[in-house]
Write an enzyme that holds these catalytic residues in place. Structure first.
Site, short mmCIF file in Angstrom:
data_model
loop_
_atom_site.label_atom_id
_atom_site.label_comp_id
_atom_site.label_asym_id
_atom_site.label_seq_id
_atom_site.Cartn_x
_atom_site.Cartn_y
_atom_site.Cartn_z
N SER B 100 100.43 -26.08 31.95
CA SER B 100 101.47 -26.47 32.91
C SER B 100 101.69 -27.96 32.76
CB SER B 100 101.01 -26.16 34.34
OG SER B 100 101.00 -24.77 34.55
N LYS B 175 107.93 -23.15 36.32
CA LYS B 175 106.59 -23.34 36.90
C LYS B 175 106.62 -24.46 37.94
CE LYS B 175 102.16 -23.17 37.63
NZ LYS B 175 101.01 -23.40 36.78
N LYS B 243 98.67 -32.77 40.91
CA LYS B 243 99.16 -32.99 39.55
C LYS B 243 100.54 -32.34 39.39
CE LYS B 243 99.09 -30.64 35.49
NZ LYS B 243 98.64 -29.47 34.76
#
Lengths: 301, 301
Positions: B100, B175, B243
């Site tokens: 990701s 995502k 993150k």
């Protein structure tokens, strides 16, 4: 359940179909409304009363379904109001407020009704006009268990998911919690779809990919589709959701707590109002995010 | 599907069980990892390579599953990286990045891999370690249809809900959209439950009352329960979600767009970090709202 004498005050878009479902359940209706009485309510055999006090004298259970906190206060405790009628009645009648109003004021209203020897429930709903007509409303109830049990058969004529959440005021608190989640989930889907679209992805395919996972929600399903298809006819109007978020923020202020996400969603709805969008469905919140991105979602508009 | 020569680089908490599912599907594995190789990967018959370049020379399809954008850049284009191995190979190999990472950097990586005569897919996942082990991950794919079709049987060994969202980078964009919605829905449920509890209602009953209506979501179902039961063991850590929100906000900055709700959720996660909570599950975001209300939800803690 035997036939009950039911009062219904506030016969608007929501109140009229709710009262009609009670009449269709075989109960005797006594109504009062400040606006023009809808023909279908008269046709259902409702007795029209000249005041809220007269409704309270005639009925054993008095429902109210009104726009906002001051309306409920006036109808209950103003001149010619419900409390006046209860004073002239036998004890033990029940007042059920199904409006969406302030939780803290509701606790005060409940205390005053109970001090008059009567019972109280607050029972706001979600599900809109469609749910009111179909008898599929979600009903969130505050009050005492025994009172809830006695009124439950009437709620079942109007709704499906019926929960006693807690004592007086808890129904309104739950409704505010509902409106907080709905607004923030709309903001969530708006930010995600505008981001994806501006980054070059197809928002319809992104919505589809996200539907099975942790991002899935009724809002992604229903309102996400409205955003992509640009169908902003209400539904539930931004102006009404602004009222509800205002209730949330004022209640939070009184309780001394911060709701930063709710405050942000309220500001985005004000940005919609700035564009003249407050009569659109609340899924049009996406248009505020589009302004902030200078980018409109793809779609069939 | 016949046996394929598969490279897998990055065999951590997610990568190892994903690689094992490919091996269990009958494929030949070539692996490289900077950390200690897990015994079960070796036991599955994987060939251990000394570098990413060697993996790229030996395999026809090279998967990467790494922590962050700079890791992917180093493994693909650094000294002894995948690109070096591809240079020495026949054309037509495929690189599939399942990490990701940043959508914009991903478009650049895809262009460089394609310029080397190879194919590219970005295919980040959601569903966590549990989904990786069970082969039930949601896989969001960016790239070309023909490449997607050729790799799909391998994705089906690892996941259930597999969608080609668009061209290169669209998987990562999707995502990011997923992580935006998940974070904002957690914030929504947190504000609603802390509000209801501070106003005196039972948050467990409020959650129950809201489950059938427009406020319903996977987050209300799963994370709402964690908040009430105070079970904050991960799950998905706040540090990792920080993150991802950082990716969202940096991408938004690069795209020139505002995500005010995402920025607020990121700040609430920083407030969690201030309390030392970044290794807890992201449902512990509710603790930041509890600080802002000076009120803890009821529960069994």
């Amino acid at each position: 359940m035997s036939q009950r004498k039911i009062g219904f005050i506030g016969l608007g878009i929501m109140g009229a179909p709710m009262a009609l479902r009670l009449a269709a359940g075989g109960h005797q209706l006594f109504v009062h409304t400040r606006s023009q009485l809808r023909e279908e309510v008269r046709a259902a055999g409702a007795t029209v009363c000249a005041s809220a006090a007269e409704v309270a004298r005639a009925a054993d259970i008095i429902f109210t379904m009104l726009p906002d906190t001051p309306d409920v206060e006036r109808v209950l405790f103003g001149a010619g109001g419900v409390a006046e009628g209860l004073k002239d009645s036998a004890l033990g009648k029940t007042v059920v407020d199904m409006s969406s109003i302030a939780p803290i004021a509701t606790k005060d209203f409940a205390a005053r009704i109970e001090a008059a020897g009567c019972a109280w429930l607050d029972a706001p709903v979600s599900g809109g006009e469609v749910g009111a007509k179909a008898g599929t409303l979600t009903i969130m109830v505050g009050g005492q268990q025994a009172v809830f049990d006695s009124i439950r058969p009437l709620f079942e004529l109007m709704g499906k998911n019926i929960t006693l959440v807690g004592g007086a005021g808890a129904g309104q608190t739950c409704k505010v919690a509902n409106q907080i989640i709905v607004a923030l989930n709309i903001a969530a889907v708006s930010e995600a779809l505008v981001f994806a679209s501006k980054a070059g992805a197809d928002p319809a395919k992104v919505r589809e990919a996200l539907m099975g996972g942790f991002a899935s929600s009724r809002i992604l399903e229903v309102h996400g589709e409205r955003m992509i298809k640009r169908t902003f006819n209400p539904g539930f109007r931004i102006a009404l959701h602004q009222k509800d978020l205002n209730l949330a923020l004022q209640s939070a202020k009184a309780l001394k707590m911060a709701l930063p996400g709710t405050a942000n969603a309220a500001q985005l709805m004000q940005a919609c109002a700035a564009q003249g969008d407050e009569q659109l469905d609340h899924s049009a919140l996406v248009r505020a995010l589009e302004l902030l991105a200078n980018h409109e979602l793809g779609g069939s508009a």
